[in-house]
Every structure is written in C-alpha cells, then in structure tokens.
Design an enzyme around this catalytic site. Structure first.
Site, PDB file in Angstrom:
ATOM      1  N   ILE A 178       0.827  -1.212   0.000  1.00  0.00           N
ATOM      2  CA  ILE A 178       0.000   0.000   0.000  1.00  0.00           C
ATOM      3  C   ILE A 178       0.860   1.261   0.000  1.00  0.00           C
ATOM      4  O   ILE A 178       2.015   1.240   0.398  1.00  0.00           O
ATOM      5  CB  ILE A 178      -0.980   0.006   1.190  1.00  0.00           C
ATOM      6  CG1 ILE A 178      -0.226  -0.130   2.519  1.00  0.00           C
ATOM      7  CG2 ILE A 178      -1.998  -1.104   1.036  1.00  0.00           C
ATOM      8  CD1 ILE A 178      -1.092   0.096   3.737  1.00  0.00           C
ATOM      9  N   TRP A 234       1.576   5.628   0.590  1.00  0.00           N
ATOM     10  CA  TRP A 234       1.700   6.491   1.756  1.00  0.00           C
ATOM     11  C   TRP A 234       0.652   7.581   1.845  1.00  0.00           C
ATOM     12  O   TRP A 234       0.637   8.373   2.761  1.00  0.00           O
ATOM     13  CB  TRP A 234       3.086   7.132   1.788  1.00  0.00           C
ATOM     14  CG  TRP A 234       3.571   7.656   0.453  1.00  0.00           C
ATOM     15  CD1 TRP A 234       4.445   7.033  -0.385  1.00  0.00           C
ATOM     16  CD2 TRP A 234       3.200   8.875  -0.203  1.00  0.00           C
ATOM     17  NE1 TRP A 234       4.650   7.786  -1.527  1.00  0.00           N
ATOM     18  CE2 TRP A 234       3.898   8.931  -1.437  1.00  0.00           C
ATOM     19  CE3 TRP A 234       2.357   9.946   0.131  1.00  0.00           C
ATOM     20  CZ2 TRP A 234       3.779   9.995  -2.328  1.00  0.00           C
ATOM     21  CZ3 TRP A 234       2.223  11.007  -0.770  1.00  0.00           C
ATOM     22  CH2 TRP A 234       2.935  11.015  -1.977  1.00  0.00           C
ATOM     23  N   LYS A 289       2.357  -4.904   3.415  1.00  0.00           N
ATOM     24  CA  LYS A 289       3.496  -4.014   3.596  1.00  0.00           C
ATOM     25  C   LYS A 289       3.067  -2.565   3.401  1.00  0.00           C
ATOM     26  O   LYS A 289       2.712  -2.159   2.303  1.00  0.00           O
ATOM     27  CB  LYS A 289       4.616  -4.318   2.602  1.00  0.00           C
ATOM     28  CG  LYS A 289       5.866  -3.499   2.897  1.00  0.00           C
ATOM     29  CD  LYS A 289       6.855  -3.469   1.749  1.00  0.00           C
ATOM     30  CE  LYS A 289       6.650  -2.316   0.812  1.00  0.00           C
ATOM     31  NZ  LYS A 289       6.917  -0.972   1.351  1.00  0.00           N
ATOM     32  N   SER A 342       2.079   3.669  -7.881  1.00  0.00           N
ATOM     33  CA  SER A 342       2.259   4.320  -9.173  1.00  0.00           C
ATOM     34  C   SER A 342       2.072   3.334 -10.325  1.00  0.00           C
ATOM     35  O   SER A 342       2.234   2.122 -10.164  1.00  0.00           O
ATOM     36  CB  SER A 342       3.655   4.927  -9.256  1.00  0.00           C
ATOM     37  OG  SER A 342       4.604   3.893  -9.383  1.00  0.00           O
ATOM     38  N   GLU A 345      -4.180  -0.814  -8.253  1.00  0.00           N
ATOM     39  CA  GLU A 345      -4.800   0.517  -8.215  1.00  0.00           C
ATOM     40  C   GLU A 345      -3.675   1.496  -8.473  1.00  0.00           C
ATOM     41  O   GLU A 345      -2.832   1.723  -7.614  1.00  0.00           O
ATOM     42  CB  GLU A 345      -5.397   0.806  -6.830  1.00  0.00           C
ATOM     43  CG  GLU A 345      -6.509  -0.118  -6.413  1.00  0.00           C
ATOM     44  CD  GLU A 345      -7.812   0.150  -7.138  1.00  0.00           C
ATOM     45  OE1 GLU A 345      -7.855   1.101  -7.944  1.00  0.00           O
ATOM     46  OE2 GLU A 345      -8.767  -0.592  -6.898  1.00  0.00           O
ATOM     47  N   CYS A 363      -4.693   9.557  -5.876  1.00  0.00           N
ATOM     48  CA  CYS A 363      -4.592   9.042  -7.234  1.00  0.00           C
ATOM     49  C   CYS A 363      -5.776   9.489  -8.078  1.00  0.00           C
ATOM     50  O   CYS A 363      -5.674   9.609  -9.280  1.00  0.00           O
ATOM     51  CB  CYS A 363      -4.453   7.528  -7.239  1.00  0.00           C
ATOM     52  SG  CYS A 363      -5.636   6.726  -6.181  1.00  0.00           S
ATOM     53  N   GLN A 396       8.981  13.338  -2.477  1.00  0.00           N
ATOM     54  CA  GLN A 396       7.766  13.752  -3.182  1.00  0.00           C
ATOM     55  C   GLN A 396       7.780  15.258  -3.450  1.00  0.00           C
ATOM     56  O   GLN A 396       7.374  15.711  -4.520  1.00  0.00           O
ATOM     57  CB  GLN A 396       6.528  13.336  -2.377  1.00  0.00           C
ATOM     58  CG  GLN A 396       5.217  13.584  -3.097  1.00  0.00           C
ATOM     59  CD  GLN A 396       5.138  12.896  -4.458  1.00  0.00           C
ATOM     60  OE1 GLN A 396       5.784  11.872  -4.691  1.00  0.00           O
ATOM     61  NE2 GLN A 396       4.377  13.464  -5.372  1.00  0.00           N
ATOM     62  N   GLU A 416       1.110  12.333 -13.980  1.00  0.00           N
ATOM     63  CA  GLU A 416       0.604  12.474 -12.619  1.00  0.00           C
ATOM     64  C   GLU A 416       1.651  13.163 -11.746  1.00  0.00           C
ATOM     65  O   GLU A 416       2.791  12.724 -11.665  1.00  0.00           O
ATOM     66  CB  GLU A 416       0.283  11.093 -12.045  1.00  0.00           C
ATOM     67  CG  GLU A 416      -0.367  11.165 -10.693  1.00  0.00           C
ATOM     68  CD  GLU A 416      -0.697   9.790 -10.128  1.00  0.00           C
ATOM     69  OE1 GLU A 416       0.130   8.873 -10.257  1.00  0.00           O
ATOM     70  OE2 GLU A 416      -1.788   9.643  -9.553  1.00  0.00           O
TER      71      GLU A 416
END
Lengths: 309, 495
Positions: free
Chosen positions: B172, B174, B198, B251, B272, B306, B353, B403
């Site tokens: 998954i 953040w 995780k 991503s 996803e 997202c 990021q 993105e």
C-alpha cells in the site's frame, strides 16, 4: 442451400478435398480463403500463405499467413467500430448475436464439411456446430441481462445516489483455442461482443477453415464492420503483437502453454492490458460458457451524484 | 449577496478579516514506541537483518520512531505464517466466525479512532481534520462493511460458487496509510484469505497500530501479518512463490513492473495505479459549488490522491470567472501544521515527493504554462507546497499528461461537450473524473462517455466502503470496495 446440397453430394461421392473435382464430372469452384478485417475480406497484405493439408496430405487451402500489419489494421478497425457497437442497445446487440446463430444454423453443412476436412468425425463436427449455434444463442440472451445481474446500486453513507455499471473494456485481441475449429472462435467472440467490445481473433492455425467461413456468417448477420475481425496465421508469429499493442485494452488467451501465457502476461504490462487466460482443455463443456466470461471483459464504472441539494 | 456587490472590485477578500488562532490537536494520549518490530504470526518479532529505519514527521522532520526493515527471510517467515494460518485455521473456520473477528477489528478501530488519526497526521503530514473525519472513520467502516460479507459470499457470485484464493500479498502507498490497509485487509479476510501487508516506508505507523489492534482482537496468529520496509521488501513479497494474489496500490510505473514480474506465475492481481482525472465544469453549473468541488478535488490531502481532479476543464464562456473564483478561494486555504484543526493543507509526505512536485512546477513553467501560487507563508522546517494552478497549458503539456501527485492544478478550456470528452479521455489513465452541470441529460452523456472507473457528478472525492473504486486503462485492474471489491479475492467456480 447451395452449400448444403453441394456438401451432401460431395460426402456421398466421397471426394472431399479442395483441388479435386467431384465425380459428377463438373469442375468444382474452389474458395479462396481470406481474412476478415473491417467488414471486408482481404488477403493478407503480406501476400504470404501457408498450405493447409488434410490427414492424407492433400492440400485443403492456401491460408493467409497474416502479418503484424494486418493485425494493426484490424485494431484500427476495431477501435473505430467500438463506440458504435457499445452504443447499440443491449436488445439490438442481443438480436444481432441471435442473427449470427441463425446464419450459422443455416450453413451447418458447410461447417460440418470443413470440420471433417480438418480431422473431426461427422458426429463430432455435427456436435461442434450445434453447440456453437447454441452458445451464440446463450450469449445473445445475456446481452440485456448481465448488466442487471452484475451491476449495483451502492448504499453509501452520505447523501448521494451511487451506482456501478459494467462497461466494455474496449478493444480485445484474442488467441482462440488451437484444437477447435469453430467452437473455440465462438466461445471467445460471443462473450466479448455481447458485452460491447470489439475483437480481433487469431484462428487456430491447424484448423483455420471455419474462421474464414465464420467471417462470412458474421458479415451477413448485421454485425457492423470492424466489430469482429478474424485473422489466420501463426500464433508464434503474432502472439507478441497481440499482447503488446498499446491500443488494445484486453487480451484473451486460450490454451495452456506456460511459455505463451507468460509472454502474453508480461507484454500486457506495457499498457496494463487485462490478460484473460482460459485454460479450458475441453471447450465443448457447459462450463466453458457463463456470464462471468462476459464480465472478464468489462470495467466497473461507479457514478456519484448528490441527493437533495 | 447584493449589498456586497461592487462593480469595481468583485473579488471577495476572504483572508482579510478571518484570523484563526492555533487549534492544535493534543498528542498526549497517543502511544508510540521508540521502535517497531515486524508483526508476524500474531506477535512482534525482530527483523532478521537487525536493521531499522526512521520514520519522520514531514511537518517538522523530527523522528517519530524506528521501524524494522524486513528482508527476504522475514518476508518468507510472514508468508509461511500466513499460509499455515490459511491451511490450519482461517479457511476451516465457519464463515460467520471469520466475520465476527472482522467486526471486532472495526470496533476497536473506532474505540481508538482519535489516536489513529493523530498518528496518521504526524506520520504522513495530512491535516488532522481529514484523518479524523475521513481516513480513520472510513477505514473502520471498511472493516465493518466487509465483515458482513464473510458468511454471504454465495450471494456475491450468482450462478456459481466461490472459494478464497489463499495468501494475499498486499502493498500500500503512503497517501492514505490506514485507509489503504483497510481497503486491502478487510475484503481479503472476509473472502477467507490470509494476508501479508506491507505499508509504505514513509508511513508505517498506523499500519503497525492496526497490527496491535488485530492482536488485541485475538485474530488467530498468522491471519494478518504486517511487515515494514521499502521497495526491496515489496519486491520480495511480490516474488515470493507462496503468494496467491498481489494487491498493489501505487504508481503506474511500479504497477507495470509488478504485472511483469508475476507474468510467469499463476498469481492473481489487482492494481490501483495512477490517475490524471479530468474535472469538467460547464457554463450551466452551479459555479460556487463547483469551485468548492474543484478545490476539494485537487487540494484534498495535499493532492496526494490518485483520483485527484488534477486536470480542470472549464467551458470557455465561464473560464475567467471560474479562474478568478478559484484563485480567491485558494487564497483562503490554510497551509501548515497538520495537527491544527483549522489546517486545510498539511505537509507534503516526504522530501522525495516534494522534489518531484517542484520538478513538475519547473517543467510547467518551462513549457510555457502560467503558474499561480497563493501568497500564504509556509513553515521553515518540513516539506511544503503552496496551492498551485497552471493556466495556458495544452493537452500535450507534461503537467497535463503526467501524474504529479501534489497540490497542482492544470487548467484547460473547451467549447463543446464532444471536445471536452475527447480531451478528457486522451490520456493513458482512466481512474476518475468529475462533471459539473445542472443539466441532467448532460451529466449522463458525459459520465457515460468518460473512460474512468469512478465519476463524480456535481461532487468530488467521495469514498465509501460500499462503492467500488478502481481504474480503466493504465490506472489499474480490478476494483476495491463494494460487492465488486470482494470478487478479486475469490476464485469463481463453475460446475
């Protein structure tokens, strides 16, 4: 009708392969086996062919060995046809699928003839054609029902109307089963187009005759050009192109060759293509058709709208 | 309304008279350990490497805790424990009992909601109002929703039967750490699978708190294993032969790597992935409402979403007005301390990021885009990005096609419905979209033409456990949430 009679005569006479004349003394008119792209019947742009033999080694036909370019042209046709096909009402798609079944039923003898030429016994061939017709009718019936069975209105906590519907994934490429001449084609084409997708199918390279003839059935069933495209040729040559094309949304792979499956899945990653693998060894079984095979080529879209503002 | 109207200056200065005193949420009630081990087989155990890494608060760059770095051996231990739990316990347990365990998790999460919300904001940088009102309640609701499915699976597969897949490996991101853990674990357990999860390396803490909750709920050991680490840990999980299914949120690039990595196996997967949603506003929309929706669409969770409405399409006739209102509204956004209850936009999740966002800002300007950023000040420590919008961009601009995953909005205009549909769909992504108009028939025309998995009409960024979520095209495969989110954890059987 002509075809049916001709086939009957030929069976009685025992002379059965292309390239020979019947015993009636009349020279048969042989069919040129073509491919089917965008509602037309071209030969492959590559000009290549492979020779299809019967069990005794007699030539049955010169089959088009389709190229990457044929495939790409078919994708363009399928993409162009997709919005129109999805846009048809479910009822209309249902009637068109039923129409394919009717046309196939009417040309039974020709398909039985081709299947037997390619190694089936008459009983097997009869059986396969019957089931193919029935399977088309089965999926014709699904066209206006899968949405009701598999969509949902979702009881969200906030004050919104929220619903999820199935929409076609888009353009599908398919490698149909190698060991079936007709039922394999029907089994991959019907659920895809019932769900509003358009499709490019590679026929069995060992049993390609029915694919070409099935294209003729489709062409006379009010299926718009480009919705179903049929290629003949070698899987080994085309498999990568079927899997890595960036404008194909899903690929259906039939059979159970691990190396091929890995390749299809790996190349699908290039555009997050949906890779659907059917390992059915017996496509004549009831379990080879079900509503979930339609859903394998659907996307779920969820829509929200506020209530009462 | 009429009395404030002055022909000279229509802009409303929101920020002149409104002063907000600091209103920080208290941290005293939270329990954080100095270091966290791996949650395997129902207990916390040390990583075999002996290595730990820091997780920091992105709002002040201070260390919050040390977290174990799981290597291949640890992954193997976790998968083995999940397999044993699947074979010996979970798959044999009556479905209704499985459901009751999941209900327990939901309840304990609700009891500890405030602690979870505070930790979520500290570890990830998101505004407390959001973690308190969105992330944590939704996460608990997810468990509550799927708990009830456990003994009703046969109703999920009309005309067929279904069985669980086995062991699910789940990775998954953040941006919604606890919520994504819930999205992954709840349906997997309800369908009868066991899991190894995780969390992302920058936001592991709420997943570890969830591990405590799962332990306290007395879930049989090994049913849920939570292991921490970075990319290498994730790769080890993806490649472990004992995994039957991979569920990944992250991503598109990594999603493709995963799809490729498991191509030679029989592992099932749901992905996803990224998005670049079109948020479309027509001239006949309720403009003020739409402006709120656009703000929420792109600035919710610092734009680390997202499904963020990162491409705005405004019908030409109202473009000026909408852009002016947007800028005015953006000026009112409070950027700062995530734990402050008045904060709208918290900290960017990590330095990495932030660097990526900054790079895109540069690209946008270099490509000729006109950048507007609000005049707010940001704290000196920590990672921050002011709310940003770009005008004068084209369909081919990188900030339109790619993105960014930050508070950056790219604005284009359009004239006709057909044009905007074409532009909206002309992108490899297909996760979400938004439509603003008061005309019902237009809503249905546009929502049905958008090639995207979630479409909000006259609203945006709404989520619910009963509502399927997931993308078309390169935005992913499969759905999470609702009945459709149960399916990817089931093997459908036809007899």
């Amino acid at each position: 009708m002509d075809q049916a009679e001709k086939s009957k005569t030929e069976t009685i006479n025992g002379a059965h392969v292309n390239g020979q004349s019947g015993k009636s003394g009349r020279l048969d008119v042989l069919k040129t086996y073509k491919i089917y792209i965008d509602g037309k019947f071209p030969r492959t742009e590559s000009g290549r062919y492979y020779i299809l033999n019967d069990k005794s080694g007699n030539t049955l036909a010169n089959i088009c060995q389709s190229s990457r370019k044929d495939f790409r042209e078919a994708v363009v046709a399928a993409r162009k046809a997709q919005p129109g096909w999805t846009g048809k009402s479910a009822y209309n798609r249902s009637q068109i699928l039923y129409r394919i079944a009717e046309m196939l039923e009417g040309r039974r003898a020709q398909f039985v003839d081709e299947l037997t030429k390619q190694g089936s016994t008459t009983a097997q061939a009869e059986n396969e054609v019957s089931l193919s017709v029935d399977r088309l009718v089965y999926y014709a019936g699904w066209c206006d029902k899968y949405q009701q069975v598999f969509s949902a209105v979702n009881p969200v906590e906030s004050s919104h109307f929220n619903f999820s519907v199935a929409e076609p994934t888009g353009v599908v490429s398919a490698l149909s089963p190698e060991n079936y001449g007709l039922i394999g084609l029907v089994s991959v084409i019907a659920p895809a187009v019932a769900g509003g997708n358009t499709i490019i199918v590679l026929a069995s390279s060992e049993k390609p005759l029915c694919a070409v003839t099935f294209g003729e059935v489709i062409n006379s069933s009010d299926v718009p050009g480009g919705v179903v495209n049929l290629l003949t040729g070698y899987r080994s040559e085309l498999i990568s192109h079927f899997a890595n094309h960036m404008d194909v949304n899903a690929i259906v792979y039939c059979d159970d060759v691990q190396e091929e499956i890995s390749k299809v899945k790996e190349l699908s990653a290039m555009n997050v293509k949906r890779a659907v693998v059917y390992k059915d060894d017996n496509w004549m079984k009831e379990s080879s058709h079900n509503g979930y095979r339609i859903m394998d080529l659907q996307e779920i879209k969820t829509t929200w709208h506020p209530i009462g503002q | 309304m009429a009395k404030t109207k002055s022909k000279k200056n229509v802009a409303i200065k929101f920020d002149t008279d409104w002063k907000y005193d600091p209103a920080p949420e208290s941290k005293d009630h939270i329990r954080l350990q100095e270091s966290y081990d791996l949650f395997i087989n129902g207990e916390f155990s040390k990583p075999s490497s002996g290595k730990y890494f820091e997780t920091i608060n992105p709002a002040n760059e201070k260390k919050l805790a040390m977290v174990a770095d799981a290597n291949e051996k640890d992954v193997d231990r976790a998968v083995t424990s999940a397999r044993t739990a699947y074979d010996k316990t979970w798959s044999k347990m009556p479905a209704k009992e499985r459901g009751k365990y999941i209900y327990r998790i939901a309840r304990i999460m609700q009891e500890r909601a405030r602690e979870l919300a505070v930790i979520e904001s500290m570890d990830g940088g998101k505004a407390i109002r959001e973690s308190r009102d969105v992330d944590v309640p939704l996460a608990a609701a997810h468990f509550f929703y799927y708990a009830g499915w456990a003994d009703k699976v046969k109703y999920a597969v009309p005309g067929a039967s279904a069985k669980p897949l086995g062991v699910a490996g789940q990775i998954i991101p953040w941006n919604f750490p606890l919520l994504m853990a819930a999205w992954k674990i709840a349906p997997a357990l309800a369908a009868g699978n066991t899991v190894v999860l995780k969390p992302a390396e920058t936001t592991p803490l709420t997943a570890l708190k969830l591990a405590e909750i799962i332990r306290d709920a007395d879930l049989p050991p090994g049913v849920v294993n939570i292991i921490t680490g970075a990319g290498a840990t994730g790769a080890a999980l993806v490649n472990h032969p004992g995994i039957d299914k991979i569920a990944f949120t992250g991503s598109t690039d990594v999603g493709k790597i995963i799809q490729k990595a498991i191509a030679g196996t029989n592992k099932k997967y749901t992905l996803e992935l990224g998005g670049k949603a079109a948020n479309i506003i027509f001239e006949d929309a309720a403009i003020d409402q739409a402006v709120e929706g656009i703000i929420n669409g792109i600035f919710f969770n610092q734009g680390h979403v997202c499904c963020a409405g990162s491409r705005l399409f405004i019908q030409e006739s109202v473009a000026k007005k909408v852009i002016r209102k947007l800028k005015d509204r953006m000026e009112t956004l409070i950027v700062g301390d995530p734990l402050d209850k008045n904060t709208d936009i918290g900290a960017i999740n990590s330095k990495m990021q932030l660097d990526k966002i900054k790079q895109y800002l540069k690209i946008g300007v270099n490509e000729g885009g006109e950048m507007f950023q609000t005049s707010c000040s940001v704290p000196s420590k920590g990672f921050w990005c002011k709310p940003t919008l770009f005008t004068n961009v084209s369909q081919s601009s990188r900030i339109v096609q790619e993105e960014i995953f930050g508070p950056v909005l790219a604005i284009q205009t359009f004239r006709t419905v057909e044009e905007v549909i074409e532009k909206a769909n002309n992108i490899p992504y297909g996760l979400s979209g938004g439509v603003w108009t008061d005309k019902g028939s237009k809503i249905f025309k546009v929502t049905s033409a958008l090639r995207a998995g979630v479409v909000w009409a006259n609203t945006y960024n709404k989520f619910d456990p009963t509502s399927p979520f997931g993308g078309y095209k390169e935005s992913g495969v499969g759905r999470e949430g609702g009945l459709h989110g149960l399916m990817p954890y089931l093997e459908v059987e036809h007899n």
